[in-house]
Motif scaffolding. Structure first.
Motif, PDB file in Angstrom:
ATOM      1  N   GLY A   1      10.727  19.353   6.263  1.00 34.29           N
ATOM      2  CA  GLY A   1      11.797  19.533   7.235  1.00 34.29           C
ATOM      3  C   GLY A   1      12.473  18.220   7.596  1.00 34.29           C
ATOM      4  N   LEU A   2      11.684  17.144   7.777  1.00 31.63           N
ATOM      5  CA  LEU A   2      12.244  15.841   8.120  1.00 31.63           C
ATOM      6  C   LEU A   2      13.097  15.285   6.979  1.00 31.63           C
ATOM      7  N   ILE A   3      12.656  15.516   5.736  1.00 30.68           N
ATOM      8  CA  ILE A   3      13.436  15.050   4.579  1.00 30.68           C
ATOM      9  C   ILE A   3      14.779  15.777   4.531  1.00 30.68           C
ATOM     10  N   VAL A   4      14.716  17.117   4.659  1.00 35.15           N
ATOM     11  CA  VAL A   4      15.942  17.920   4.635  1.00 35.15           C
ATOM     12  C   VAL A   4      16.870  17.511   5.775  1.00 35.15           C
ATOM     13  N   PHE A   5      16.289  17.355   6.971  1.00 39.09           N
ATOM     14  CA  PHE A   5      17.089  16.945   8.112  1.00 39.09           C
ATOM     15  C   PHE A   5      17.697  15.562   7.887  1.00 39.09           C
ATOM     16  N   GLY A   6      16.904  14.636   7.306  1.00 37.68           N
ATOM     17  CA  GLY A   6      17.403  13.294   7.033  1.00 37.68           C
ATOM     18  C   GLY A   6      18.600  13.323   6.104  1.00 37.68           C
TER      19      GLY A   6
ATOM     20  N   GLY B   1      22.356   8.249  15.548  1.00 40.61           N
ATOM     21  CA  GLY B   1      21.554   8.479  16.753  1.00 40.61           C
ATOM     22  C   GLY B   1      21.916   9.756  17.477  1.00 40.61           C
ATOM     23  N   ALA B   2      23.219  10.073  17.529  1.00 42.83           N
ATOM     24  CA  ALA B   2      23.662  11.289  18.220  1.00 42.83           C
ATOM     25  C   ALA B   2      23.157  12.542  17.518  1.00 42.83           C
ATOM     26  N   ILE B   3      22.826  12.422  16.217  1.00 41.49           N
ATOM     27  CA  ILE B   3      22.271  13.541  15.469  1.00 41.49           C
ATOM     28  C   ILE B   3      20.750  13.551  15.583  1.00 41.49           C
ATOM     29  N   CYS B   4      20.144  12.372  15.373  1.00 42.56           N
ATOM     30  CA  CYS B   4      18.688  12.269  15.282  1.00 42.56           C
ATOM     31  C   CYS B   4      17.975  12.592  16.590  1.00 42.56           C
ATOM     32  N   VAL B   5      18.478  12.055  17.695  1.00 46.14           N
ATOM     33  CA  VAL B   5      17.769  12.216  18.969  1.00 46.14           C
ATOM     34  C   VAL B   5      17.596  13.684  19.356  1.00 46.14           C
ATOM     35  N   PRO B   6      18.677  14.483  19.431  1.00 42.73           N
ATOM     36  CA  PRO B   6      18.472  15.888  19.813  1.00 42.73           C
ATOM     37  C   PRO B   6      17.679  16.679  18.770  1.00 42.73           C
ATOM     38  N   ALA B   7      17.880  16.372  17.474  1.00 46.13           N
ATOM     39  CA  ALA B   7      17.178  17.125  16.428  1.00 46.13           C
ATOM     40  C   ALA B   7      15.679  16.858  16.458  1.00 46.13           C
ATOM     41  N   LEU B   8      15.282  15.599  16.586  1.00 50.45           N
ATOM     42  CA  LEU B   8      13.854  15.267  16.636  1.00 50.45           C
ATOM     43  C   LEU B   8      13.177  15.929  17.828  1.00 50.45           C
ATOM     44  N   SER B   9      13.915  16.077  18.909  1.00 57.52           N
ATOM     45  CA  SER B   9      13.360  16.687  20.112  1.00 57.52           C
ATOM     46  C   SER B   9      13.345  18.210  20.018  1.00 57.52           C
ATOM     47  N   ILE B  10      14.494  18.793  19.660  1.00 55.75           N
ATOM     48  CA  ILE B  10      14.640  20.257  19.679  1.00 55.75           C
ATOM     49  C   ILE B  10      13.939  20.916  18.491  1.00 55.75           C
TER      50      ILE B  10
ATOM     51  N   LEU C   1      30.576  19.146  19.888  1.00 63.87           N
ATOM     52  CA  LEU C   1      30.405  20.359  20.690  1.00 63.87           C
ATOM     53  C   LEU C   1      29.037  20.990  20.442  1.00 63.87           C
ATOM     54  N   PHE C   2      28.641  21.048  19.166  1.00 61.17           N
ATOM     55  CA  PHE C   2      27.348  21.629  18.795  1.00 61.17           C
ATOM     56  C   PHE C   2      26.194  20.853  19.423  1.00 61.17           C
ATOM     57  N   VAL C   3      26.252  19.522  19.310  1.00 61.05           N
ATOM     58  CA  VAL C   3      25.182  18.685  19.858  1.00 61.05           C
ATOM     59  C   VAL C   3      25.131  18.799  21.376  1.00 61.05           C
ATOM     60  N   MET C   4      26.301  18.831  22.019  1.00 57.89           N
ATOM     61  CA  MET C   4      26.354  18.929  23.484  1.00 57.89           C
ATOM     62  C   MET C   4      25.709  20.217  23.985  1.00 57.89           C
TER      63      MET C   4
ATOM     64  N   THR D   1      12.202   6.644  17.716  1.00 56.11           N
ATOM     65  CA  THR D   1      12.166   6.954  16.286  1.00 56.11           C
ATOM     66  C   THR D   1      13.558   6.928  15.682  1.00 56.11           C
ATOM     67  N   SER D   2      14.556   7.399  16.438  1.00 54.40           N
ATOM     68  CA  SER D   2      15.939   7.379  15.979  1.00 54.40           C
ATOM     69  C   SER D   2      16.414   5.952  15.730  1.00 54.40           C
ATOM     70  N   LEU D   3      16.115   5.044  16.662  1.00 55.82           N
ATOM     71  CA  LEU D   3      16.514   3.644  16.497  1.00 55.82           C
ATOM     72  C   LEU D   3      15.864   3.026  15.263  1.00 55.82           C
ATOM     73  N   LEU D   4      14.586   3.344  15.032  1.00 59.97           N
ATOM     74  CA  LEU D   4      13.889   2.792  13.874  1.00 59.97           C
ATOM     75  C   LEU D   4      14.454   3.343  12.575  1.00 59.97           C
ATOM     76  N   ALA D   5      14.805   4.626  12.547  1.00 56.05           N
ATOM     77  CA  ALA D   5      15.325   5.254  11.331  1.00 56.05           C
ATOM     78  C   ALA D   5      16.672   4.656  10.925  1.00 56.05           C
ATOM     79  N   MET D   6      17.506   4.273  11.901  1.00 53.82           N
ATOM     80  CA  MET D   6      18.830   3.740  11.562  1.00 53.82           C
ATOM     81  C   MET D   6      18.800   2.238  11.262  1.00 53.82           C
ATOM     82  N   PHE D   7      17.709   1.574  11.629  1.00 48.68           N
ATOM     83  CA  PHE D   7      17.618   0.122  11.489  1.00 48.68           C
ATOM     84  C   PHE D   7      17.737  -0.366  10.036  1.00 48.68           C
ATOM     85  N   PRO D   8      16.973   0.185   9.054  1.00 42.41           N
ATOM     86  CA  PRO D   8      17.103  -0.303   7.664  1.00 42.41           C
ATOM     87  C   PRO D   8      18.500  -0.080   7.105  1.00 42.41           C
TER      88      PRO D   8
END
Length: 265
Positions: free
Chosen positions: A143-148, A163-172, A117-120, A184-191
């Motif tokens: 900020g990116l470390i804390v968010f990660g 991805g559902a968390i990273c995409v809106p957060a990186l943008s907003i 609901l929050f993300v939507m 960037t979201s896809l790359l972050a989840m890849f490892p």
């Protein structure tokens, strides 16, 4: 039931291929791993929830590689930001896994509903610019470390790829364009998908054949999703992602209500 009960008939193989097509398009279009599609499909085909989740994670590996490559060709990946987010997610994931073992199942299910609901709401209100990029300052790095870490906790706690968390957060929050946020979201989840898949394979929880079928097909169709993402406006992309999340929300509410009724019987 174990992983050997998977339906590997011609019908089952066709279903896996169709799932791969859908996952590839969704991954390229929204910058997500596709586990929300893969896991229910594999459970329906006969895997346990545990084996389905483990197999899904392995299928995400080639999907993410293809998606990242497609976005990187167009310059829509922030490599430094992805590395920083991944480091935070790795730490947060351990915390999330610990919490996962401590909190009741019912709490976890309703927490996922609240999260969606929050993300939507945030997605519906956002109108990202296609030209904006992440300005890398000392404050941004922190900020990116804390968010990660937060994203990792939520991913480990709620059983999602991130991805559902990273995409809106990186943008907003961090000002990335909609396309850079997805790449960037896809790359972050890849490892994380690789390390988790190795651990799952050692525990013999992965149905490799299913993972390869879904993952390879998804890798082939991910560029189509990437093309679709670039073809629509940022606002339309945000609306489409919101609709996708709404479908997940309906399913999550149904599962949470079912679990609630079971507890009160």
């Amino acid at each position: 039931m174990d992983e050997n009960h998977l339906d590997e008939s011609p019908r089952g193989l066709v279903i896996m291929a169709v799932v791969g097509v859908a996952v590839g398009i969704l991954s390229g279009l929204f910058g997500i791993g596709g586990g929300t599609v893969i896991v229910p499909a594999l459970v329906w085909l006969g895997l346990t929830q545990r084996h389905a989740a483990a197999t899904s994670m392995m299928a995400i590996v080639p999907t993410a590689v293809s998606g990242v490559a497609s976005y990187a060709i167009e310059g829509d990946v922030d490599w430094i930001a992805a590395l920083i987010v991944f480091c935070g997610m790795f730490v947060g994931g351990q915390i999330g896994s610990w919490l996962l073992a401590k909190l009741p199942e019912l709490v976890l299910r309703w927490a996922f509903v609240v999260f969606l609901l929050f993300v939507m709401v945030n997605q519906a209100m956002s109108n990202p610019s296609r030209d904006s990029r992440i300005a890398m300052t000392a404050g941004t790095v922190i900020g990116l470390i804390v968010f990660g870490v937060i994203a990792g906790v939520l991913a480990g706690l709620l059983g999602i790829g991130g991805g559902a968390i990273c995409v809106p957060a990186l943008s907003i929050i961090f000002g990335a364009s909609d396309l850079i946020a997805r790449g960037t979201s896809l790359l972050a989840m890849f490892p994380n998908a690789i390390t988790t898949s190795v651990a799952n394979a050692r525990r013999r929880m992965v149905h490799v054949k299913a993972a390869l079928i879904i993952g390879v097909v998804a890798a082939l169709t991910a560029p189509l999703g990437t093309w679709m993402a670039a073809a629509v406006t940022p606002r339309v992309g945000a609306i489409l992602f919101t609709v996708y999340l709404a479908v997940l929300l309906v399913r999550s509410v149904f599962v949470a209500m079912k679990a609630t009724r079971a507890v009160h019987r």
